[in-house]
Design an enzyme around this catalytic site. Structure first.
Site, PDB file in Angstrom:
ATOM      1  N   GLY A  34      36.874  45.581  38.869  1.00  0.00           N
ATOM      2  CA  GLY A  34      36.334  46.876  39.266  1.00  0.00           C
ATOM      3  C   GLY A  34      36.245  47.861  38.118  1.00  0.00           C
ATOM      4  N   HIS A  40      29.588  45.028  33.090  1.00  0.00           N
ATOM      5  CA  HIS A  40      29.549  44.337  34.384  1.00  0.00           C
ATOM      6  C   HIS A  40      28.120  44.309  34.936  1.00  0.00           C
ATOM      7  CE1 HIS A  40      33.793  46.028  34.380  1.00  0.00           C
ATOM      8  NE2 HIS A  40      34.014  44.730  34.525  1.00  0.00           N
ATOM      9  N   LYS A 152      33.063  39.616  25.655  1.00  0.00           N
ATOM     10  CA  LYS A 152      34.052  40.481  24.995  1.00  0.00           C
ATOM     11  C   LYS A 152      35.417  39.806  25.124  1.00  0.00           C
ATOM     12  CE  LYS A 152      35.761  44.441  26.467  1.00  0.00           C
ATOM     13  NZ  LYS A 152      37.223  44.250  26.253  1.00  0.00           N
TER      14      LYS A 152
END
Ligand code: PAF
Length: 298
Positions: A34, A40, A152
């Site tokens: 989240g 994202h 990443k």
């Protein structure tokens, strides 16, 4: 977009979706903790392009945090996450509680050896066991054809690829490129912890990676030792930076490249990987490259 909080509810929804399609349809999984950002978003976009049904999971997984780490304070914003997921055409958002994912004390863990004992695994013991355990649970629950992860966390991608191969899991891991701010800072949910001064100095991570790549291109850094030294020197020029590691390894094997190895002699992919602390905030960044391609530009 459906928001589902239980494993049984999610299984039911996925089963009925499968029954409505002749071919069953492909399922893409984007696992997250989240506090979604553009990194994202790029995973959601890629998953949307490659899948009939996209499931986004949002779960701050307690078992991948060590004692004294930021589990309690990890940033959370469900309302904003749901709005972003909707804009990216997500079909199902799975938001389980800790109780739903771990109803009893966990007695089974998935452990990938070797790849997890260096880099982030060295300073965060047990972290990757928590990641592989939760990701294998999500894969078992959702049975996706593909799961999407950002590079990443390149070590996480290498570890998950190894797990999928070793356990013959029927899912393809899709690594997706690092997304950066305009000034080069790699996007991370933890960037919100940085003070203004730390945020400015944190640019040294991407700058050091780019400068060393440049130095390789023009023959100023030819060995792994020279690359490591340059990374360290450049990062040390930021007074607030405390280096945890600045490494040169093969990827995805994560074997340390010996100091005197000429980078041009290396076959396959190489990763320059960094973990650097600014105050209490630990940032990671990396650059993946194929030496033959970089160095043939000289
Ligand atoms: O990369 C992350 O956000 C987490 O490690 C993951 C893969 C969602 C597992 O909790």
């Amino acid at each position: 977009m459906k928001v589902i909080r239980t494993i049984s509810g999610l299984r039911q929804e996925l089963n009925s979706l499968k029954q409505t399609r002749k071919d069953g349809g492909s399922v893409g999984l984007v696992p997250t903790m989240g506090f979604l950002h553009a990194g994202h978003a790029s995973l959601m976009t890629r998953a949307r392009e490659m899948s009939d049904t996209v499931v986004l999971s949002i779960f701050v997984n307690p078992i991948q945090f060590g004692p004294g780490e930021d589990y309690e304070t990890y940033p959370r914003d469900e309302e904003r996450d749901l709005a972003l997921a909707e804009r990216h055409g997500i079909d199902i958002v799975f938001i389980p509680t800790v109780q739903e994912m771990y109803p009893k004390q966990v007695k089974t863990k998935i452990v990938v050896s070797e790849l997890t004992s260096l880099l982030c695994g060295a300073s965060r013991p047990g972290h990757f066991d928590g990641v592989t355990t939760v990701v294998s649970k999500l894969i078992n629950i959702i049975k996706p054809n593909r799961a999407f992860f950002g590079l990443k966390d390149a070590q996480q991608v290498a570890v998950l690829q190894q797990m999928v191969t070793d356990l013959n899991l029927d899912v393809e891991i899709i690594p997706c490129p690092i997304i950066r701010e305009k000034d080069g800072l790699a996007l991370s949910s933890r960037n919100v912890y940085l003070s203004q001064e730390e945020r400015t100095q944190a640019l040294i991570l991407s700058r050091s990676l780019n400068d060393v790549r440049e130095a390789m291109n023009c023959g100023k850094a030819t060995t792994a030792a020279e690359a490591r030294l340059m990374l360290n020197e450049i990062i040390h020029s930021a007074p607030l930076a405390v280096i945890e590691y600045a490494e040169v390894l093969s990827f995805p094997e994560l074997s340390r490249v010996e100091d005197d190895t000429l980078l041009v002699d290396l076959q396959g992919q190489v990763i320059m990987a960094l973990a650097v602390k600014f105050g209490k905030t630990r940032l990671i960044d990396n650059l993946l490259f194929t030496p033959k391609e970089v160095l043939s530009l000289v």
